[in-house]
Design an enzyme around this catalytic site. Structure first.
Site, mmCIF file in Angstrom:
data_model
loop_
_atom_site.group_PDB
_atom_site.id
_atom_site.type_symbol
_atom_site.label_atom_id
_atom_site.label_comp_id
_atom_site.label_asym_id
_atom_site.label_seq_id
_atom_site.Cartn_x
_atom_site.Cartn_y
_atom_site.Cartn_z
ATOM 1 N N TYR A 1 3.656 5.367 -5.793
ATOM 2 C CA TYR A 1 2.969 5.963 -6.937
ATOM 3 C C TYR A 1 3.942 6.149 -8.113
ATOM 4 O O TYR A 1 5.152 6.289 -7.919
ATOM 5 C CB TYR A 1 2.376 7.323 -6.564
ATOM 6 C CG TYR A 1 1.159 7.240 -5.672
ATOM 7 C CD1 TYR A 1 0.488 6.027 -5.457
ATOM 8 C CD2 TYR A 1 0.660 8.379 -5.051
ATOM 9 C CE1 TYR A 1 -0.629 5.960 -4.645
ATOM 10 C CE2 TYR A 1 -0.470 8.322 -4.240
ATOM 11 C CZ TYR A 1 -1.112 7.112 -4.037
ATOM 12 O OH TYR A 1 -2.220 7.049 -3.248
ATOM 13 N N SER B 1 0.841 -1.202 0.000
ATOM 14 C CA SER B 1 0.000 0.000 0.000
ATOM 15 C C SER B 1 0.872 1.247 0.000
ATOM 16 O O SER B 1 2.079 1.179 0.249
ATOM 17 C CB SER B 1 -0.883 0.011 1.250
ATOM 18 O OG SER B 1 -0.080 0.306 2.377
ATOM 19 N N LYS B 2 0.226 2.364 -0.262
ATOM 20 C CA LYS B 2 0.911 3.654 -0.231
ATOM 21 C C LYS B 2 1.577 3.853 1.142
ATOM 22 O O LYS B 2 2.706 4.310 1.237
ATOM 23 C CB LYS B 2 -0.131 4.749 -0.488
ATOM 24 C CG LYS B 2 0.397 6.148 -0.399
ATOM 25 C CD LYS B 2 -0.715 7.147 -0.599
ATOM 26 C CE LYS B 2 -0.981 7.907 0.671
ATOM 27 N NZ LYS B 2 -1.951 8.978 0.536
ATOM 28 N N ARG B 3 0.861 3.433 2.173
ATOM 29 C CA ARG B 3 1.396 3.604 3.536
ATOM 30 C C ARG B 3 2.679 2.794 3.755
ATOM 31 O O ARG B 3 3.585 3.228 4.445
ATOM 32 C CB ARG B 3 0.339 3.204 4.570
ATOM 33 C CG ARG B 3 -0.670 4.308 4.839
ATOM 34 C CD ARG B 3 -1.661 3.878 5.907
ATOM 35 N NE ARG B 3 -2.243 2.567 5.595
ATOM 36 C CZ ARG B 3 -3.249 2.376 4.743
ATOM 37 N NH1 ARG B 3 -3.775 3.406 4.133
ATOM 38 N NH2 ARG B 3 -3.727 1.167 4.515
#
Ligand code: GLU
Length: 510
Positions: free
Chosen positions: A274, A262-264
């Site tokens: 991203y 995930s982005k986290r």
């Protein structure tokens, strides 16, 4: 599916924020498959969920695809014979299909208000609108025909839900996973058309894949649970024989293999997730992208392709053209692909080594400008020469600064500590003399000459060569790194070397 169909695939992102590298990989696999089979790659923007719409996100997706060189043949910008390519602009297409499903007994009007449903959920946290309870709720299956007409005539807000059958098994062939089956008893009656008249993803995706004559659906594994709903819709709408072939791509996993990346995770572990920098327009929060971190698009595409696919050989470096040629579905893994940022950097390093040096001057110039170097002062040929000298030390384009800043700016903070211990008056005198001699140097200023001269001076002094190389480097570079010190001296030029030697002598005598 009808195998004589022309290959038409789509990347169908929702414009809700930054583009995760998993999304780019989905786009890439669609693209590679389309190009391999002389087909079309379509970008369709799935923006029917107005509550999740984020301004700027669509343009950002287009920019990311452009940067990667994954260019759609049909898209909102390019247009094409199956447009419009933005679902919000196709709004009027969808209701008729939802109504047809009601007529055929495969869907129903649901009049429950969001408040009523929230109340039910409060009592029953695992509540699912389904065959088990639909007759106890407020819909056209539980109400009389008359009540339903009255509500519709009065303009009562309503949704349309699919009527998922009881006790059936939905089975389909996935090109990656083989036969996949779902029990309908575990599914819920998904909303197809919302109270605002917009279709949900489930209805829109099926209607548009049909309308756009999509031959193959490649999408992330996270969409697998939605597949049975889509398969039912293809069947209920009478299009069963025209449905696309399905392929659910393996997840991209966190570096420890535990769950989806995930982005986290990227923020936590210090690497981008991203494709490009994304600034959330609501919070102004900036999330770092691969482009701005210093990746080449060719390397980014290359590393993504190898997340869950390989060509069966040891080859790891592929151009996009080579990927098109070697891409095949039977080499896509079923299991998740663990993400390894060190390996990602390795790909970029490899690409930097073989990249035509004159093709990167703009990117490298931007790295210098971002670090405060005046654009007017940066010569094109110097960028190329320096890049050639330090690229083997670079993983990222941004390393051009970390590894080469001293070529463009005198380092003022010197690592004096590493030479201070063994420093003495004799060395001070030696460097003062060297500086003097360089000042009056009449010979050619090139690495061979400088090296021969410097080494002869050491010999004359009676000191050891090993003791006088590091201080020279510290004077020119500031630290214990960089290419051959005489190569550096040549590049800096005589005046600059003298200036740096004097500064060094001054600093070390403080
Ligand atoms: N709109 C979905 C997304 O945001 C597309 C899923 C699909 O490809 O069917 O990823």
């Amino acid at each position: 599916m009808n195998s004589s169909k022309k290959v038409r695939v789509r990347f169908a992102p929702s414009p809700t924020g930054g583009l995760h590298l998993g999304g780019v990989r989905t786009a890439l696999f669609n693209y590679l498959f389309a190009k391999k089979h002389n087909g079309s790659f379509i970008l369709r923007i799935e923006d029917t969920d107005q509550s999740r719409f984020v301004p700027g996100a669509e343009q950002y997706i287009v920019d990311c695809l452009n940067w990667c060189g994954i260019l759609p043949d049909e898209s909102p910008n390019e247009g094409g014979p199956f447009g419009p390519y933005r679902q919000s602009e196709r709004k009027s297409n969808y209701r008729q299909f939802a109504e047809q499903l009601i007529k055929d007994g495969h869907a129903y009007y649901a009049f429950d208000t969001p408040e009523e449903l929230a109340k039910v959920r409060e009592k029953e946290p695992n509540f699912k609108y389904s065959h088990e309870n639909r007759l106890t709720l407020k819909n056209s299956l539980s109400l009389s025909q008359e009540e339903v007409s009255d509500l519709l005539n009065a303009g009562a807000p309503h949704t349309i839900r699919i009527k998922v059958p009881k006790n059936q098994i939905v089975t389909f062939e996935d090109l990656i996973r083989g036969t996949v089956s779902f029990e309908t008893n575990l599914l819920d009656d998904k909303v197809l058309l919302k109270a605002d008249g917009m279709p949900t993803y489930h209805l829109a995706v099926v209607v548009d894949d049909k309308a756009m004559e999509i031959s193959h659906v490649f999408r992330g594994e996270e969409w697998l649970p939605s597949a049975p709903i889509h398969i039912l819709l293809w069947k209920y709408l009478g299009w069963e024989n025209e449905q696309p072939s399905w392929a659910h791509l393996p997840l991209i996993l966190k570096p420890d293999g535990k769950g989806k990346l995930s982005k986290r995770d990227g923020i936590r572990l210090g690497f981008p997730v991203y494709a490009m920098n994304w600034t959330d327009p609501q919070t102004n929060e900036l999330t770092q992208g691969y482009k701005e971190t210093g990746f080449l698009p060719e390397a980014f595409v290359n590393l993504l392709a190898l997340l869950g696919w390989n060509d069966g050989s040891e080859q790891e470096i592929f151009t996009i053209q080579e990927l098109i040629e070697s891409f095949s579905l039977d080499r896509i893994a079923k299991g998740g692909a663990r993400f390894d940022y060190t390996k990602a950097c390795w790909f970029n390093h490899q690409w930097l080594q073989t990249y035509p040096e004159d093709k990167l001057t703009t990117e490298l110039r931007n790295v210098l400008i971002a670090n405060g170097i005046d654009n007017k002062q940066i010569k094109e040929d110097k960028i190329q020469v320096i890049f050639h000298l330090i690229k083997d030390r670079m993983n990222l384009l941004t390393d051009f600064w970390d590894q080469g800043n001293f070529f463009f700016k005198q380092p003022l903070a010197l690592d004096i500590d590493s030479v201070h211990k063994k420093w003495n008056e004799e060395k001070s005198l030696f460097f003062k003399e060297i500086s003097q001699e360089f000042q009056n140097f009449q010979n050619d200023w090139n690495q061979e000459v400088i090296s021969a001269f410097y080494k002869s001076k050491i010999k004359e002094s009676g000191m050891k060569i090993g003791e006088l190389m590091l201080p020279f480097r510290i004077a020119l570079v500031g630290g214990k790194f960089g290419p051959d010190v005489f190569v550096i001296a040549e590049q800096l030029g005589k005046q600059e070397v003298v200036k740096r030697l004097d500064y060094f002598i001054n600093e070390i005598s403080k």
